[in-house]
Motif scaffolding. Sequence first.
Motif, PDB file in Angstrom:
ATOM      1  N   ILE A  44      -6.291  -4.594  -0.726  1.00  0.00           N
ATOM      2  CA  ILE A  44      -5.602  -3.435  -1.283  1.00  0.00           C
ATOM      3  C   ILE A  44      -4.682  -3.841  -2.430  1.00  0.00           C
ATOM      4  N   LYS A  45      -3.941  -4.914  -2.233  1.00  0.00           N
ATOM      5  CA  LYS A  45      -2.985  -5.344  -3.250  1.00  0.00           C
ATOM      6  C   LYS A  45      -3.655  -5.891  -4.509  1.00  0.00           C
ATOM      7  N   ASN A  46      -4.921  -6.259  -4.401  1.00  0.00           N
ATOM      8  CA  ASN A  46      -5.630  -6.834  -5.543  1.00  0.00           C
ATOM      9  C   ASN A  46      -6.822  -5.983  -5.985  1.00  0.00           C
ATOM     10  N   GLN A  51      -8.176   5.454  -3.821  1.00  0.00           N
ATOM     11  CA  GLN A  51      -8.466   6.350  -2.693  1.00  0.00           C
ATOM     12  C   GLN A  51      -9.424   5.679  -1.708  1.00  0.00           C
ATOM     13  N   SER A  52      -8.884   5.227  -0.585  1.00  0.00           N
ATOM     14  CA  SER A  52      -9.669   4.467   0.380  1.00  0.00           C
ATOM     15  C   SER A  52      -9.611   5.091   1.770  1.00  0.00           C
ATOM     16  N   LYS A  72       4.189  -4.480   5.480  1.00  0.00           N
ATOM     17  CA  LYS A  72       3.867  -5.105   4.193  1.00  0.00           C
ATOM     18  C   LYS A  72       4.144  -4.158   3.026  1.00  0.00           C
ATOM     19  N   ASP A  73       4.889  -3.093   3.305  1.00  0.00           N
ATOM     20  CA  ASP A  73       5.257  -2.105   2.281  1.00  0.00           C
ATOM     21  C   ASP A  73       4.046  -1.419   1.652  1.00  0.00           C
ATOM     22  N   ILE A  74       3.024  -1.193   2.471  1.00  0.00           N
ATOM     23  CA  ILE A  74       1.845  -0.448   2.027  1.00  0.00           C
ATOM     24  C   ILE A  74       1.805   0.858   2.806  1.00  0.00           C
ATOM     25  N   SER A  75       1.833   1.954   2.099  1.00  0.00           N
ATOM     26  CA  SER A  75       1.844   3.267   2.746  1.00  0.00           C
ATOM     27  C   SER A  75       0.432   3.684   3.145  1.00  0.00           C
ATOM     28  N   THR A 120     -13.498   4.236  -2.039  1.00  0.00           N
ATOM     29  CA  THR A 120     -13.925   3.136  -1.169  1.00  0.00           C
ATOM     30  C   THR A 120     -13.936   3.565   0.293  1.00  0.00           C
ATOM     31  N   ILE A 121     -15.050   3.251   0.957  1.00  0.00           N
ATOM     32  CA  ILE A 121     -15.081   3.318   2.413  1.00  0.00           C
ATOM     33  C   ILE A 121     -14.930   1.883   2.887  1.00  0.00           C
ATOM     34  N   LEU A 122     -13.859   1.613   3.615  1.00  0.00           N
ATOM     35  CA  LEU A 122     -13.656   0.264   4.112  1.00  0.00           C
ATOM     36  C   LEU A 122     -13.945   0.233   5.609  1.00  0.00           C
ATOM     37  N   ASN A 123     -15.004  -0.457   5.951  1.00  0.00           N
ATOM     38  CA  ASN A 123     -15.443  -0.549   7.336  1.00  0.00           C
ATOM     39  C   ASN A 123     -14.661  -1.673   8.011  1.00  0.00           C
TER      40      ASN A 123
END
Length: 212
Positions: A44-46, A51-52, A72-75, A120-123
């Motif tokens: 995610i950070k890279n 929209q995932s 990790k400060d990711i909403s 992105t669909i992240l499985n």
Amino acid sequence: MSEEKTKKPSKKKYYDNVSVGKRTKQVAYLVEDGDKASMFEYFIKNSDKKQSIVVARSKRRADELKEYLKTKDISAASIHGNHRVEQHEEAAKSFNSGELNILITTDMILQTLELNNIQTILNYDLPPQHEDYFNRLILVDGVGESICFVSPEEEGLLSILELRLKNEMPQEELEGFTPEVSDEVAHVVKDKKKKPRHRSQVVKKVKKKKAE
């Protein structure tokens, strides 16, 4: 000759599993189960993909991942069967508007959400039933990509998906990512108590299907 006659007929678009799989970008990253959360954080950070939709195998996994990302400060938001229909609708609305970038859910709830603009669909977990994977894949048909985090225990499931796709899914390494099992993710510890899925059993099923 009229313009109407010179136009080439539009190519028919097929929506069977093989056709959707061929025109949709798919990538598999092999990773230990305990490293999935940190790999997702790094991804995610890279990534420039905003929209995932993230699909986990259980409600607990979805909640644990959300809490890990929070540290990790990711909403992100998790939505599953323990939430009310109104909460499902609100989450989908926030995602579609771009207010929410990461929505974590399960296969059962994913089928009920009205979502758009998915990049992105992240499985996060591969589903035991291959039909659920294709239900995920259709959401990014031709316009987005499908990322699979595949643990050693899930390699047999990946083989079954490839048989159904009639195509080998590209396996890549996430450049710059260093595996490091983290104690911050609750499911890493809890899942070790469960009896692991034995790859040999799954491979036997694959070989049986081939023979048929």
